[in-house]
Design a protein around this motif. Structure first.
Motif, PDB file in Angstrom:
ATOM      1  N   GLN A 122       0.760  -1.266   0.038  1.00 43.97           N
ATOM      2  CA  GLN A 122       0.128  -0.002  -0.013  1.00 43.97           C
ATOM      3  C   GLN A 122       0.950   1.198  -0.136  1.00 43.97           C
ATOM      4  OE1 GLN A 122      -3.630   0.235   1.465  1.00 43.97           O
ATOM      5  NE2 GLN A 122      -4.469  -1.747   1.042  1.00 43.97           N
ATOM      6  N   LEU A 123       0.508   2.045  -1.047  1.00 47.79           N
ATOM      7  CA  LEU A 123       1.488   3.287  -1.144  1.00 47.79           C
ATOM      8  C   LEU A 123       0.518   4.496  -1.203  1.00 47.79           C
ATOM      9  CD1 LEU A 123       4.244   4.628  -2.072  1.00 47.79           C
ATOM     10  CD2 LEU A 123       3.497   3.982  -4.434  1.00 47.79           C
ATOM     11  N   LEU A 124       0.933   5.523  -0.345  1.00 48.97           N
ATOM     12  CA  LEU A 124       0.281   6.670  -0.417  1.00 48.97           C
ATOM     13  C   LEU A 124       1.088   7.773  -1.345  1.00 48.97           C
ATOM     14  CD1 LEU A 124      -1.945   8.636   0.956  1.00 48.97           C
ATOM     15  CD2 LEU A 124      -0.445   9.262   2.625  1.00 48.97           C
ATOM     16  N   ILE A 125       0.532   8.426  -1.980  1.00 49.53           N
ATOM     17  CA  ILE A 125       1.003   9.531  -2.831  1.00 49.53           C
ATOM     18  C   ILE A 125       0.861  10.881  -2.416  1.00 49.53           C
ATOM     19  CG2 ILE A 125       1.362  10.701  -5.173  1.00 49.53           C
ATOM     20  CD1 ILE A 125       2.176   7.830  -5.127  1.00 49.53           C
ATOM     21  N   LYS A 126       1.672  11.952  -1.979  1.00 49.29           N
ATOM     22  CA  LYS A 126       1.431  13.079  -1.175  1.00 49.29           C
ATOM     23  C   LYS A 126       1.821  14.245  -2.233  1.00 49.29           C
ATOM     24  CE  LYS A 126       2.923  13.797   2.631  1.00 49.29           C
ATOM     25  NZ  LYS A 126       3.663  14.123   4.084  1.00 49.29           N
ATOM     26  N   PRO A 127       1.224  15.496  -2.152  1.00 51.47           N
ATOM     27  CA  PRO A 127       1.879  16.658  -2.697  1.00 51.47           C
ATOM     28  C   PRO A 127       2.904  17.310  -2.017  1.00 51.47           C
ATOM     29  CG  PRO A 127      -0.068  17.262  -1.454  1.00 51.47           C
ATOM     30  CD  PRO A 127      -0.163  15.545  -1.089  1.00 51.47           C
ATOM     31  N   PRO A 128       3.680  18.091  -2.546  1.00 51.40           N
ATOM     32  CA  PRO A 128       4.915  18.729  -1.782  1.00 51.40           C
ATOM     33  C   PRO A 128       4.288  19.640  -0.959  1.00 51.40           C
ATOM     34  CG  PRO A 128       4.642  19.456  -4.387  1.00 51.40           C
ATOM     35  CD  PRO A 128       3.903  18.361  -4.158  1.00 51.40           C
ATOM     36  N   SER A 129       2.985  20.220  -0.872  1.00 51.59           N
ATOM     37  CA  SER A 129       2.432  21.095  -0.023  1.00 51.59           C
ATOM     38  C   SER A 129       1.292  20.874  -0.369  1.00 51.59           C
ATOM     39  CB  SER A 129       2.828  22.411  -0.173  1.00 51.59           C
ATOM     40  OG  SER A 129       2.483  23.143  -1.424  1.00 51.59           O
ATOM     41  N   PHE A 130       0.302  21.416   0.753  1.00 51.23           N
ATOM     42  CA  PHE A 130      -1.274  21.255   0.522  1.00 51.23           C
ATOM     43  C   PHE A 130      -1.711  22.691  -0.352  1.00 51.23           C
ATOM     44  CE2 PHE A 130      -5.787  22.076   1.584  1.00 51.23           C
ATOM     45  CZ  PHE A 130      -5.983  20.553   1.601  1.00 51.23           C
ATOM     46  N   GLU A 131      -0.960  23.761  -0.352  1.00 55.03           N
ATOM     47  CA  GLU A 131      -1.088  24.936  -1.237  1.00 55.03           C
ATOM     48  C   GLU A 131      -0.770  24.399  -2.691  1.00 55.03           C
ATOM     49  OE1 GLU A 131      -0.329  25.990   2.475  1.00 55.03           O
ATOM     50  OE2 GLU A 131       0.776  24.898   1.358  1.00 55.03           O
ATOM     51  N   GLU A 132       0.216  23.566  -3.128  1.00 54.20           N
ATOM     52  CA  GLU A 132       0.112  22.946  -4.357  1.00 54.20           C
ATOM     53  C   GLU A 132      -0.813  22.133  -4.703  1.00 54.20           C
ATOM     54  OE1 GLU A 132       1.608  22.047  -8.072  1.00 54.20           O
ATOM     55  OE2 GLU A 132       2.186  23.648  -6.968  1.00 54.20           O
ATOM     56  N   LEU A 133      -1.468  21.224  -3.825  1.00 57.50           N
ATOM     57  CA  LEU A 133      -2.371  20.321  -3.983  1.00 57.50           C
ATOM     58  C   LEU A 133      -3.660  21.380  -4.480  1.00 57.50           C
ATOM     59  CD1 LEU A 133      -3.685  17.564  -4.154  1.00 57.50           C
ATOM     60  CD2 LEU A 133      -4.425  17.882  -1.915  1.00 57.50           C
ATOM     61  N   GLU A 134      -3.955  22.276  -3.765  1.00 55.94           N
ATOM     62  CA  GLU A 134      -5.337  23.026  -4.095  1.00 55.94           C
ATOM     63  C   GLU A 134      -4.770  23.954  -5.449  1.00 55.94           C
ATOM     64  OE1 GLU A 134      -7.911  27.063  -2.596  1.00 55.94           O
ATOM     65  OE2 GLU A 134      -6.250  26.229  -1.334  1.00 55.94           O
ATOM     66  N   ARG A 135      -3.677  24.241  -5.765  1.00 56.21           N
ATOM     67  CA  ARG A 135      -3.580  24.865  -7.132  1.00 56.21           C
ATOM     68  C   ARG A 135      -3.843  23.776  -8.240  1.00 56.21           C
ATOM     69  NH1 ARG A 135      -0.123  24.816 -11.260  1.00 56.21           N
ATOM     70  NH2 ARG A 135       1.274  23.111 -10.309  1.00 56.21           N
ATOM     71  N   ARG A 136      -3.418  22.572  -7.932  1.00 58.05           N
ATOM     72  CA  ARG A 136      -3.662  21.513  -9.144  1.00 58.05           C
ATOM     73  C   ARG A 136      -5.120  21.250  -9.342  1.00 58.05           C
ATOM     74  NH1 ARG A 136       1.040  17.125  -7.450  1.00 58.05           N
ATOM     75  NH2 ARG A 136       2.803  18.383  -7.780  1.00 58.05           N
ATOM     76  N   ILE A 137      -5.804  21.244  -8.132  1.00 56.54           N
ATOM     77  CA  ILE A 137      -7.252  20.665  -8.286  1.00 56.54           C
ATOM     78  C   ILE A 137      -8.011  22.117  -8.990  1.00 56.54           C
ATOM     79  CG2 ILE A 137      -9.634  20.662  -6.762  1.00 56.54           C
ATOM     80  CD1 ILE A 137      -7.655  19.136  -4.802  1.00 56.54           C
ATOM     81  N   ARG A 138      -7.672  23.415  -8.382  1.00 61.64           N
ATOM     82  CA  ARG A 138      -8.320  24.370  -9.351  1.00 61.64           C
ATOM     83  C   ARG A 138      -7.753  24.462 -10.736  1.00 61.64           C
ATOM     84  NH1 ARG A 138     -11.217  27.602  -5.879  1.00 61.64           N
ATOM     85  NH2 ARG A 138     -10.648  27.363  -3.724  1.00 61.64           N
ATOM     86  N   GLY A 139      -6.627  24.015 -10.966  1.00 63.45           N
ATOM     87  CA  GLY A 139      -6.109  24.047 -12.289  1.00 63.45           C
ATOM     88  C   GLY A 139      -6.781  23.385 -13.411  1.00 63.45           C
ATOM     89  N   ARG A 140      -7.561  22.114 -12.885  1.00 59.28           N
ATOM     90  CA  ARG A 140      -8.037  21.388 -13.671  1.00 59.28           C
ATOM     91  C   ARG A 140      -9.208  21.852 -14.392  1.00 59.28           C
ATOM     92  NH1 ARG A 140      -9.471  15.932  -9.956  1.00 59.28           N
ATOM     93  NH2 ARG A 140      -7.628  14.869 -10.226  1.00 59.28           N
ATOM     94  N   GLY A 141     -10.023  22.791 -13.485  1.00 59.20           N
ATOM     95  CA  GLY A 141     -11.109  23.567 -14.291  1.00 59.20           C
ATOM     96  C   GLY A 141     -12.271  22.690 -14.357  1.00 59.20           C
ATOM     97  N   THR A 142     -12.517  21.548 -13.753  1.00 64.26           N
ATOM     98  CA  THR A 142     -13.359  20.648 -13.758  1.00 64.26           C
ATOM     99  C   THR A 142     -14.474  20.788 -12.751  1.00 64.26           C
ATOM    100  OG1 THR A 142     -12.460  18.775 -12.752  1.00 64.26           O
ATOM    101  CG2 THR A 142     -12.307  19.139 -15.289  1.00 64.26           C
ATOM    102  N   ASP A 143     -14.136  21.516 -11.650  1.00 71.82           N
ATOM    103  CA  ASP A 143     -15.253  21.390 -10.188  1.00 71.82           C
ATOM    104  C   ASP A 143     -15.720  22.832 -10.139  1.00 71.82           C
ATOM    105  OD1 ASP A 143     -15.014  18.446  -9.975  1.00 71.82           O
ATOM    106  OD2 ASP A 143     -13.007  18.863  -9.231  1.00 71.82           O
ATOM    107  N   VAL A 144     -16.878  22.907  -9.644  1.00 75.35           N
ATOM    108  CA  VAL A 144     -17.430  24.208  -9.257  1.00 75.35           C
ATOM    109  C   VAL A 144     -16.739  24.292  -7.794  1.00 75.35           C
ATOM    110  CG1 VAL A 144     -19.594  23.872 -10.252  1.00 75.35           C
ATOM    111  CG2 VAL A 144     -19.434  22.877  -7.946  1.00 75.35           C
ATOM    112  N   GLU A 145     -16.931  25.533  -7.134  1.00 74.98           N
ATOM    113  CA  GLU A 145     -16.240  25.701  -5.867  1.00 74.98           C
ATOM    114  C   GLU A 145     -16.753  24.820  -4.791  1.00 74.98           C
ATOM    115  OE1 GLU A 145     -13.700  27.494  -3.210  1.00 74.98           O
ATOM    116  OE2 GLU A 145     -13.535  27.893  -5.497  1.00 74.98           O
ATOM    117  N   GLN A 146     -17.916  24.601  -4.427  1.00 76.11           N
ATOM    118  CA  GLN A 146     -18.427  23.447  -3.743  1.00 76.11           C
ATOM    119  C   GLN A 146     -17.723  22.155  -3.667  1.00 76.11           C
ATOM    120  OE1 GLN A 146     -22.656  22.727  -3.609  1.00 76.11           O
ATOM    121  NE2 GLN A 146     -22.429  21.618  -1.611  1.00 76.11           N
TER     122      GLN A 146
END
Length: 191
Positions: A122-146
């Motif tokens: 079992q392997l967990l993949i982590k982002p380098p920071s939580f801020e970077e994770l948020e940037r990646r999620i927002r960068g997808r442009g596939t989700d509404v804010e909620q």
């Protein structure tokens, strides 16, 4: 260090949405075509470019629930308002044939597999920071804010589960992360 992927070995890869699991797995499969990636089923709508049966099996909620009731999934979980699961039959068939199998699944599914296949790596993949994770999620442009807020809240929970995993990989630099993934899976310098 874990043993190399051996015949019939099951490897579970998980991590928060947006951490790059799919990209890492795609690179790993390009470099090691003998691995088999299980295709998950979901009740969510396909994203642009996703193909039924290749990226996911896209099921209606009633069809998914019927399969749950007949033990048709190795694991399944609700995530971001949708159901996701790993069809049991194909995984068991590939393992029985001695082929190493990868599962790219969410935390709850990984926990279910831990009970079903305790020998799975079992392997967990982590982002380098939580801020970077948020940037990646927002960068997808596939989700509404909620939906973004739900994904971020879920990511916090998933990252807190780090002690449950056999290994943790930080996905900052893609090539370095792929090489570390190969090392963790026992491929060494093979490409």
């Amino acid at each position: 260090m874990p043993a190399p992927p051996s015949p019939g070995r099951l490897t579970v890869i998980t991590g928060p949405s947006g951490v790059g699991k799919g990209t890492l797995v795609a690179r790993l499969l390009q470099r090691h075509p003998g691995l088999w990636l299980s295709v998950s089923a979901t009740t969510r709508t396909p994203r642009a470019g996703e193909i039924d049966g290749q990226h996911y099996f896209f099921l209606t909620r009633p069809d998914f629930e019927q399969r749950v009731s007949t033990d048709g999934f190795l694991e399944w979980a609700a995530f971001a308002g949708h159901l996701y699961g790993t069809p049991r039959g194909p995984v068991e068939e590939h393992l029985a044939q001695g082929q190493p199998v990868l599962l790219e699944i969410e935390l709850e599914g990984a926990r279910q597999v831990r009970r079903t296949f305790p020998a799975a790596f079992q392997l967990l993949i982590k982002p380098p920071s939580f801020e970077e994770l948020e940037r990646r999620i927002r960068g997808r442009g596939t989700d509404v804010e909620q939906a973004i807020q739900k994904r971020l809240a879920r990511a916090r929970v998933e990252l807190e589960a780090e002690p449950e995993f056999d290994a943790v990989l930080v996905n900052g630099d893609l090539e370095a992360a792929v090489q570390e993934l190969e090392r963790l899976l026992g491929f060494g310098d093979a490409v």
